[in-house]
Write a protein that holds these residues in place. Structure first.
Motif, PDB file in Angstrom:
ATOM      1  N   TYR A  11     -21.568 -16.153 -34.484  1.00 39.81           N
ATOM      2  CA  TYR A  11     -22.317 -14.926 -34.209  1.00 39.81           C
ATOM      3  C   TYR A  11     -21.813 -13.814 -35.128  1.00 39.81           C
ATOM      4  N   GLU A  59     -26.450 -19.654 -31.888  1.00 39.52           N
ATOM      5  CA  GLU A  59     -25.938 -18.282 -32.024  1.00 39.52           C
ATOM      6  C   GLU A  59     -25.453 -17.783 -30.677  1.00 39.52           C
ATOM      7  N   SER A  60     -24.168 -17.508 -30.576  1.00 37.53           N
ATOM      8  CA  SER A  60     -23.583 -17.086 -29.315  1.00 37.53           C
ATOM      9  C   SER A  60     -22.385 -16.178 -29.580  1.00 37.53           C
ATOM     10  N   PRO A  93     -19.076 -20.982 -26.218  1.00 37.76           N
ATOM     11  CA  PRO A  93     -19.730 -21.762 -25.173  1.00 37.76           C
ATOM     12  C   PRO A  93     -18.960 -22.995 -24.720  1.00 37.76           C
TER      13      PRO A  93
END
Length: 282
Positions: free
Chosen positions: A8, A36-37, A41
């Protein structure tokens, strides 16, 4: 079969286009997606949610966090494996998921999560291209993130002394550190090689640059900026104007992308990537 990029932000990245178009041209049944984070995660979670996911590239800000998951896994410990490159530099930027046809670990088809670091090979090849007459030293490594760890690992392999330029000093630094404001003419004179590892100057923030005083930089210096978008950052333009030999991040990006493809092709299910028709165009 799916591959992808975790990080990101990802709007600047050329990887999805580069890999996606290469697979399409070669007629290979594989796709490349953006994951995209802003928050990390977890690799096992991603593998479970995406059962056809074979591998990932990992970029800012998750390289060191991903490595920490291998050090302190939340699931079965033997699920996590590191290559020598990833273990040596303490960062991962490339992940492979080993899957099996029958139910195994965790009651699913996921047999192992393999962490690799292709920045090591990418930086090593780019460094040889910049310093064709041998690598000078000592070096200054600007920044202290995941890619800087790979740069330091290469220097240690080559027995090139270096120190880290950082915003704040570590309590127990493994290698010498210096603050940005402490870099002066003498420090530059003593370090003919500079490697810029921060995101400062990366698109879309083209007018930003590392807070480094370039007084004393000159024709005897080699400077590499690992940013590849833009091809030449404002920082490199200033270094070039002072007479230094400079290189942007594209050669390293190319080499590490090709290393990623080879790594994935050796995983179970990755055999379709062992295809001479797959040509990455950057």
């Amino acid at each position: 079969m799916n591959l992808g990029l975790l990080g990101y932000p990802l709007g600047h990245s050329a990887s999805p286009r580069c890999f996606g178009e290469a697979f399409e041209r070669a007629g290979v049944p594989a796709t490349y997606h953006r994951f995209e984070s802003m928050s990390y995660p977890g690799l096992v979670n991603l593998a479970r949610q995406n059962p056809r996911l074979l591998g990932l590239n990992i970029t800012l800000p998750h390289k060191k966090t991903a490595f920490q998951e291998f050090q302190h896994p939340s699931d079965v410990e033997r699920l996590f494996q590191l290559t020598a490159e990833a273990a040596g530099c303490g960062a991962v930027n490339c992940i492979g998921f080993r899957r099996v046809g029958s139910k195994d670990v965790l009651g699913e088809d996921l047999e192992a999560v393999v962490g690799h670091n292709t920045d090591v090979e990418g930086f090593s090849k780019a460094l040889d291209s910049l310093c064709t007459e041998g690598t000078p030293g000592p070096a200054l490594v600007l920044g202290n993130g995941g890619v800087a760890a790979a740069v330091g690992f290469v220097f240690e392999q080559r027995k090139i002394p270096y120190q880290i330029v950082t915003r704040s000093l570590s309590q127990k630094p493994r290698v010498p550190e210096i603050l940005w404001e402490q870099v002066n003419r003498k420090v530059l004179a003593d370090h003919p090689l500079l490697v810029q590892c921060t995101p400062l100057g990366m698109a879309p923030h083209l007018t930003t640059r590392p807070p480094l005083n370039l007084e004393g930089l000159g024709r005897g210096h080699y400077v590499m900026d690992l940013i590849y978008n833009p091809l030449e950052t404002l920082f490199l333009e200033e270094c070039r104007a002072k007479g230094a030999r400079v290189m942007g991040g594209m050669p390293m990006f190319q080499a590490q992308a090709e290393a990623s493809l080879r790594f994935w092709s050796n995983l179970p299910g990755g055999e379709i990537l062992q295809n001479d028709r797959i040509q990455l165009v950057f």
